[in-house]
Design a protein around this motif. Structure first.
Motif, PDB file in Angstrom:
ATOM      1  N   UNK A 142       0.696  -4.662   3.579  1.00 30.26           N
ATOM      2  CA  UNK A 142       1.830  -3.729   3.553  1.00 30.26           C
ATOM      3  C   UNK A 142       1.422  -2.327   3.139  1.00 30.26           C
ATOM      4  N   UNK A 143       0.165  -2.185   2.730  1.00 26.64           N
ATOM      5  CA  UNK A 143      -0.333  -0.861   2.398  1.00 26.64           C
ATOM      6  C   UNK A 143       0.226  -0.274   1.124  1.00 26.64           C
ATOM      7  N   UNK A 156       6.879 -11.671   0.073  1.00 21.71           N
ATOM      8  CA  UNK A 156       6.682 -10.451  -0.709  1.00 21.71           C
ATOM      9  C   UNK A 156       7.362  -9.302   0.018  1.00 21.71           C
ATOM     10  N   UNK A 157       7.955  -8.396  -0.751  1.00 20.37           N
ATOM     11  CA  UNK A 157       8.570  -7.220  -0.150  1.00 20.37           C
ATOM     12  C   UNK A 157       8.345  -6.031  -1.069  1.00 20.37           C
ATOM     13  N   UNK A 158       8.372  -4.844  -0.448  1.00 17.72           N
ATOM     14  CA  UNK A 158       8.169  -3.620  -1.202  1.00 17.72           C
ATOM     15  C   UNK A 158       9.438  -3.317  -1.984  1.00 17.72           C
ATOM     16  N   UNK A 163      13.219  -4.375   3.730  1.00 17.08           N
ATOM     17  CA  UNK A 163      12.836  -4.667   5.111  1.00 17.08           C
ATOM     18  C   UNK A 163      11.326  -4.785   5.265  1.00 17.08           C
ATOM     19  N   UNK A 164      10.581  -4.161   4.371  1.00 18.48           N
ATOM     20  CA  UNK A 164       9.121  -4.248   4.447  1.00 18.48           C
ATOM     21  C   UNK A 164       8.681  -5.491   3.677  1.00 18.48           C
ATOM     22  N   UNK A 165       8.542  -6.585   4.394  1.00 15.05           N
ATOM     23  CA  UNK A 165       8.233  -7.856   3.746  1.00 15.05           C
ATOM     24  C   UNK A 165       7.295  -8.680   4.606  1.00 15.05           C
ATOM     25  N   UNK A 166       6.670  -9.641   3.961  1.00 13.49           N
ATOM     26  CA  UNK A 166       5.777 -10.556   4.659  1.00 13.49           C
ATOM     27  C   UNK A 166       5.831 -11.915   3.968  1.00 13.49           C
TER      28      UNK A 166
END
Length: 748
Positions: A142-143, A156-158, A163-166
């Motif tokens: 995710x950087x 995991x999400x920011x 919305x930025x999750x994996x």
């Protein structure tokens, strides 16, 4: 899901070879060796495969492995909570596999309430390690920095950008991650817990409630036969020259006319029959004619006298100050003798097992609490390599100590070897009662003193405990090991009192086994604490002090004092209040209340402590019948961090009910040197109608280390009941069980 028919060895191999997985492993190593004087067997076996503590797969599932087993304590649920907590997963995604020798690590026997306190720690660290690896990989994908991530429900999400999750599965896709289990690893702080500390429903209940395969009694295999055993006439005795050498002749022809007979198996004093159907095996067991040598067994009519008479090895445990001088110069000196009877585990279901002997190995299905120890015993009995033996652990009747679960496995294995087919063996009620390793009897001699100001001055304590080392019965019956007297150093549990005596001498007389005995809930700690807290009650009475205040004045442990105060407050303890002391109330009943406190200290002396516990109990006694009724019971416990508070509460209830049963009803009696009580009529236990309402107080200690909860609440119970009986009747009771007849006789 892992089915009970599946082979755990295959599961471990499949996991080790699987892509899309993360495993936390421990390299192959020899079994942990028991400390001197501790239960256990030595093994040099080292598996070729590493131990798996945790396996995450790219389908989102998690498998957790622990070498202990669930004996009805709910540890499968609690371990699942711990893993799900560290991984930020829903509990439904975590499956816990317990005790299978080919899949779970060897973490020793499930005893001493040590699962959550000790054996869960590697699993918790494994889960924390796995999450740390996943978090680092997610941060890279995710950087962002790891510190910028949150996790929930397997993703995991920011933080601030949901919305930025994996997902965990995506992070593992195509990977084969193998992490070495760390000896230490930071765990999630208690303040961040979502699941730990919150009650969760037991994961084992749905299958049991719907009749799914859970219990070893229900396990079946294709081509399975049924076996039964015929035990020798020295019921419940497992040492002496006659053990394994008393069989004269088995008349196999006496059952040849019966249908379905497959074989009669005889090895030394081991005798078994195998039949096509269970009812046929039962009929053959009853009909088989067996001749035994005449026996002259030790007289055990006076079991207390027998324990007193047998030679012992004295083991000093602790000495502070000058106890003899303090006793000689004290203002008040009391000398008391307490006794504890042999008692049964009293498993409601007789023990059962299934064995499948093959050229390439042996698989057994068992309700054992010691899977890896059992495997060593089976290897010794059957002369097979440990690596050829697989123990599949299933649910069984509760025991809270050692019943015949291991013995019946050996029976099934011997019979399966003889016929070359799977054999299921279930003991009869008579066999279970007669041969289960009993909770040992015990004697406690106490001399103590008060100073002129009413404070504690001295304490001289000697506990005498016959060994509870009960080898696998088949090893003795077949002559694989000698039936020599054995002695374990296990009489010292909680031998040191919790109260501050400035002069103290504590010792243990270790005594060889008199009858077949194994650890039972509380082991020697319950009788030792019975003496400690009965005696402190007598000293408080002699000092004219309130029973709670007197204890608090001499209780140096701050957490213990906090607990005792909290329990007394919940129970509405009134300072200086006295019970009937033999004077009945308007309804003709004698009423009184008792208090007791203990912390269960176990393992090799000086040992370490499990949870703190305290009781306040109110009783009513009918002087005419001797009937005792529990009118109110408040029990408190400081368990440290509680994983599943409902689970702890349930364990406390179980401890209380079993202890009341042991205190009011249970004693093994002997006739002609043999166990006499072989059915429930001769060995009554607490009935549903006698179960009192139990008020449980749990101390809020979530920031503290978790402690064992499986036995602690039983330890102060005996003294609490005895102290309440004194308060009601004015008579001291120093030897349970306090049956109706016992109370009636004491009241004259």
């Amino acid at each position: 899901m892992i089915e009970h028919g599946a082979t755990p060895k295959d599961l471990r191999l499949a996991l080790l070879e699987a892509d899309g997985s993360l495993l936390v492993l421990r390299p192959p190593q020899a079994a942990p060796r028991p400390a001197p004087g501790q239960p256990g067997v030595v093994s040099d076996y080292v598996s070729a495969l590493p131990d798996i503590f945790l396996a995450l797969r790219d389908d989102g599932s998690v498998l957790a492995f622990n070498g202990h087993v669930d004996l009805g304590t709910g540890i499968r649920t609690a371990l699942g909570q711990l893993v799900a907590e560290e991984l930020d997963l829903p509990m439904a995604q975590v499956q816990v596999l317990l005790g299978h020798t080919e899949a779970a690590p060897n973490q020793g026997p499930t005893i001493a309430s040590s699962t959550i306190q000790i054996s869960a720690m590697p699993l918790r660290r494994a889960a924390a390690q796995a999450r740390a690896w996943l978090a680092a990989r997610a941060a890279d994908r995710l950087g962002v920095a790891v510190a910028a991530l949150d996790a929930a429900d397997g993703s995991f999400f920011v933080r601030g950008e949901a919305a930025r999750r994996i997902g965990y599965g995506e992070l593992l896709a195509g990977e084969r991650v193998r992490l070495a289990l760390a000896t230490d690893f930071p765990l999630k702080p208690a303040a961040d817990h979502r699941l730990v500390g919150r009650s969760a429903p037991r994961v084992d209940i749905p299958a049991k409630a719907t009749g799914a395969l859970s219990f070893v009694h229900d396990m079946r295999l294709p081509g399975m036969l049924h076996g039964r055993v015929i035990r020798p006439p020295y019921a419940g005795i497992d040492c002496g020259d006659f053990v394994g050498r008393s069989l004269v002749k088995v008349h196999a022809d006496s059952i040849r006319h019966l249908p379905g007979i497959v074989d009669v198996v005889v090895i030394g004093d081991f005798v078994g029959v195998v039949a096509e159907r269970e009812e046929q095996a039962i009929r053959a067991m009853k009909a088989l004619k067996v001749e035994w040598q005449p026996l002259k067994l030790p007289v055990l009519d006076d079991i207390d006298g027998a324990i007193r008479a047998i030679p012992a090895t004295r083991r000093p445990l602790k000495e502070e100050g000058d106890t003899d001088a303090a006793l000689a110069g004290a203002a008040t000196v009391l000398e008391r003798h307490y006794a504890w009877p042999y008692q049964m585990h009293g498993s409601i279901g007789p023990s059962c097992a299934l064995a499948d002997w093959r050229a390439d190995g042996l698989t057994v299905w068992s309700g054992t609490q010691n899977p890896h120890m059992l495997r060593v015993d089976l290897a010794r009995l059957l002369k097979r390599d440990e690596g050829d033996i697989e123990v599949v652990r299933m649910e069984a009747a509760g025991c809270y100590g050692r019943n015949c679960a291991d013995d019946v496995v050996a029976d099934a294995a011997l019979l399966s070897r003889a016929v070359g087919r799977p054999v299921r063996v279930q003991l009869s009620r008579e066999q279970e009662h007669a041969w289960e390793p009993k909770g040992a009897g015990q004697l406690m001699d106490v001399k103590g003193a008060l100073a002129a100001d009413g404070s504690l001055a001295a304490y001289d304590f000697l506990t005498r405990y016959p060994s509870n080392d009960a080898p696998l019965l088949a090893l003795l019956l077949t002559g694989a090991i000698e039936p020599a007297p054995r002695m374990l150093e296990m009489g010292d549990r909680t031998a040191v009192p919790p109260y501050a005596y400035p002069n103290m001498r504590i010792a243990c007389d270790d005594v060889p086994a008199i009858v077949r005995a194994g650890w039972l809930r509380g082991v020697s700690a319950l009788p030792n604490s019975f003496a400690h807290d009965s005696f402190i009650d007598e000293l408080a009475e002699a000092a004219g002090a309130d029973k709670v205040d007197f204890r608090l004045r001499h209780l140096p442990d701050a957490r213990a004092a906090d607990l005792l105060r909290a329990v007394a407050e919940r129970a509405d303890w009134q300072t200086g209040q006295r019970g009937g002391r033999g004077q009945p109330g308007a309804d003709g009943l004698l009423r009184g209340r008792g208090v007791a406190y203990a912390r269960y200290v176990h393992s090799k002396f000086p040992g370490f402590g499990a949870a703190w516990s305290a009781w306040v109990i109110d009783v009513a006694v009918d002087p005419a019948s001797g009937a005792l009724t529990v009118e109110r019971l408040v029990v408190g416990q400081d368990t440290g961090m509680m994983v599943n508070p409902d689970g702890v509460r349930h364990q406390i209830h179980g401890n209380v009910l079993q202890t009341l049963s042991r205190m009011l009803k249970e004693e093994v009696r002997f006739a002609e040197g043999r166990v006499a009580a072989r059915e429930w009529g001769a060995y009554p236990i607490l009935g549903f109608a006698e179960v009192p309402r139990v008020e449980v107080l749990l101390m809020p200690r979530q920031d503290e280390a978790p402690l064992g909860a499986g036995e602690s609440a039983s330890v102060p119970g005996a003294a609490a009941v005895a102290n309440a009986l004194f308060d009601a009747t004015g008579v001291r009771f120093r030897r349970p069980p306090f049956t109706r007849a016992c109370i009636r006789e004491a009241l004259g």
